[in-house]
Scaffold this motif. Structure first.
Motif, PDB file in Angstrom:
ATOM      1  N   LEU A  36      -3.930  -8.086   3.576  1.00  0.00           N
ATOM      2  CA  LEU A  36      -4.024  -6.661   3.896  1.00  0.00           C
ATOM      3  C   LEU A  36      -2.840  -5.971   3.239  1.00  0.00           C
ATOM      4  CD1 LEU A  36      -4.879  -6.930   7.706  1.00  0.00           C
ATOM      5  CD2 LEU A  36      -6.473  -6.566   5.807  1.00  0.00           C
ATOM      6  N   SER A  37      -3.117  -5.105   2.286  1.00  0.00           N
ATOM      7  CA  SER A  37      -2.018  -4.481   1.549  1.00  0.00           C
ATOM      8  C   SER A  37      -1.192  -3.550   2.431  1.00  0.00           C
ATOM      9  CB  SER A  37      -2.551  -3.720   0.334  1.00  0.00           C
ATOM     10  OG  SER A  37      -3.445  -2.680   0.711  1.00  0.00           O
ATOM     11  N   CYS A  38      -1.779  -3.044   3.531  1.00  0.00           N
ATOM     12  CA  CYS A  38      -1.029  -2.147   4.421  1.00  0.00           C
ATOM     13  C   CYS A  38      -0.027  -2.894   5.281  1.00  0.00           C
ATOM     14  CB  CYS A  38      -1.983  -1.347   5.311  1.00  0.00           C
ATOM     15  SG  CYS A  38      -2.713  -2.288   6.680  1.00  0.00           S
ATOM     16  N   THR A  54     -10.009  -2.192   5.206  1.00  0.00           N
ATOM     17  CA  THR A  54     -10.371  -1.375   4.056  1.00  0.00           C
ATOM     18  C   THR A  54      -9.441  -1.628   2.882  1.00  0.00           C
ATOM     19  OG1 THR A  54     -11.193   0.342   5.556  1.00  0.00           O
ATOM     20  CG2 THR A  54     -10.781   1.000   3.285  1.00  0.00           C
ATOM     21  N   CYS A  55      -8.185  -1.961   3.175  1.00  0.00           N
ATOM     22  CA  CYS A  55      -7.171  -2.124   2.133  1.00  0.00           C
ATOM     23  C   CYS A  55      -7.043  -3.562   1.640  1.00  0.00           C
ATOM     24  CB  CYS A  55      -5.812  -1.635   2.643  1.00  0.00           C
ATOM     25  SG  CYS A  55      -5.098  -2.710   3.935  1.00  0.00           S
ATOM     26  N   LEU A  58       0.826  -1.205   0.000  1.00  0.00           N
ATOM     27  CA  LEU A  58       0.000   0.000   0.000  1.00  0.00           C
ATOM     28  C   LEU A  58       0.860   1.254   0.000  1.00  0.00           C
ATOM     29  CD1 LEU A  58      -2.737   1.478   0.315  1.00  0.00           C
ATOM     30  CD2 LEU A  58      -2.455   1.241   2.786  1.00  0.00           C
ATOM     31  N   LYS A  77      -4.271   1.749   8.264  1.00  0.00           N
ATOM     32  CA  LYS A  77      -2.885   1.328   8.037  1.00  0.00           C
ATOM     33  C   LYS A  77      -2.327   0.522   9.215  1.00  0.00           C
ATOM     34  CE  LYS A  77      -1.281   4.890   4.821  1.00  0.00           C
ATOM     35  NZ  LYS A  77      -0.204   5.882   4.565  1.00  0.00           N
ATOM     36  N   TYR A 109      -7.929   2.626   1.589  1.00  0.00           N
ATOM     37  CA  TYR A 109      -7.261   2.345   2.860  1.00  0.00           C
ATOM     38  C   TYR A 109      -7.837   3.260   3.921  1.00  0.00           C
ATOM     39  CZ  TYR A 109      -4.533   6.681   2.605  1.00  0.00           C
ATOM     40  OH  TYR A 109      -4.148   7.992   2.564  1.00  0.00           O
TER      41      TYR A 109
END
Length: 362
Positions: free
Chosen positions: A345-347, A316-317, A295, A310, A307
């Motif tokens: 989770l991309s974060c 959300t991400c 992210l 974080k 996102y």
């Protein structure tokens, strides 16, 4: 002074503030006006949250807040309590006005309960502070939709004055006298019974389990609050015999991002390529040692990914890993079935090598 974004970015809709009600000296309930054309997109189930975005002091901020209203109310409300050094929560409480507009994502989150009229259960909720926000929605909806179900709430606060939704809970108790049990603990206020003096921890929960409650009788438990409370409550309930899959937790988002450290085997790699599928388009980004996550790298290179926290809390991400391997530092939001289906989770994720492809459109 805070300003609002004049353009819509990924997944956000501009909503007008219909009402702001003071709940406690440091908490408000915000009612959002939903235009007719967005009604379907903003349908929600009890326990879900909203992601809000605004520019405060020339910096874009995003935060997640749980929905406190019930879908049966035909209204969309969030509860927001000021947290120490909380820029967004302070903005909401001190500066936001009726008639202002906020950028809001549609409801998200897997925490909660979907009541059915043909369903019967004995439910337990444990909340601390503003953790009551999604719990109120769950309790209100369940008691209304499941006429044979019961709910017990253990709710901890510093004092009775700092207690959110005191009147709403009293109204529910009057309406469902024999089906709702309310147990309040105060850490900075003395009550007649030592049982209710202090924080919600292993000691107090064990005492409640010996004197007032049989935790094993509950079909499902819903927990929301700080991490230590969730850990203590989860341990006590598991020891009492409630299966882990029936203990549902929602962690506070503190606003402090958890950084995802790159894998050791990439320490000497200057750049790693990642392919991102978003809104029917393919984006190719490169990650280097200065990026905290997929992210973070994507945002640095101008991608408008969804996102909020974080911190691995709100999901959300989330996206689906289509190929390659990644490592995730923490995960507080994805369920086992989502992990099995390839969601990450991309974060919190870093590629373990080349060939990583992630899809935000699934």
């Amino acid at each position: 002074m805070p300003t609002f974004h004049q353009t819509r970015s990924h997944g956000f809709h501009r909503l007008r503030i219909a009402a702001i009600e003071k709940e406690t000296p440091d908490a408000v309930v915000v009612t959002l006006h939903i235009p007719a054309e967005l009604k379907k997109q903003f349908c929600y189930h009890p326990g879900q949250h909203l992601t809000l975005k605004a520019t405060v002091d020339n910096e874009e901020l995003r935060r997640c807040y749980s929905i406190c209203s019930s879908p049966l109310d035909d209204v969309l409300q969030i509860g927001v309590k000021i947290i120490p050094q909380g820029r967004f929560s302070t903005f909401i409480n001190r500066q936001l006005k009726v008639g202002d507009e906020l950028d809001v994502m549609r409801p998200q989150g897997s925490f909660g309960h979907r009541p059915r009229s043909d369903q019967q259960g004995h439910y337990l909720a444990i909340a601390a502070g503003s953790g009551i926000t999604p719990i109120l929605s769950i309790i209100k909806s369940t008691l209304a939709r499941e006429p044979d179900s019961t709910f017990t709430l253990i709710y901890g606060n510093r004092t009775s004055r700092s207690m959110m939704f005191k009147e709403a809970l009293a109204d529910l108790k009057n309406r469902y006298l024999s089906r709702l049990q309310l147990l309040y603990l105060f850490s900075q206020e003395t009550t007649d019974s030592p049982l209710f003096n202090g924080r919600i921890d292993i000691e107090h929960l064990n005492h409640l389990g010996k004197i007032l409650l049989n935790f094993a009788q509950f079909d499902h438990a819903f927990l929301c609050g700080p991490e230590t409370m969730l850990d203590d409550a989860g341990w006590v309930l598991e020891q009492a015999g409630i299966p882990t899959k029936r203990i549902h937790s929602e962690r506070f988002n503190t606003g402090q991002a958890q950084k995802a450290a790159p894998p050791a085997n990439l320490a000497g790699r200057s750049e790693t390529r990642v392919e991102i599928h978003l809104d029917g388009r393919i984006l190719n980004i490169t990650m280097n040692a200065g990026d905290d996550s997929i992210l973070d790298a994507a945002l640095r290179q101008g991608a408008d990914l969804p996102y909020a926290c974080k911190g691995g809390v709100c999901a959300t991400c989330k996206c689906r890993l289509k190929s390659g391997e990644v490592g995730m530092r923490v995960n507080y939001s994805l369920e086992p079935d989502q992990l099995a289906a390839g969601y990450i989770l991309s974060c919190q994720s870093w590629p373990k090598g080349e060939g990583v492809v992630v899809d935000f459109d699934v």
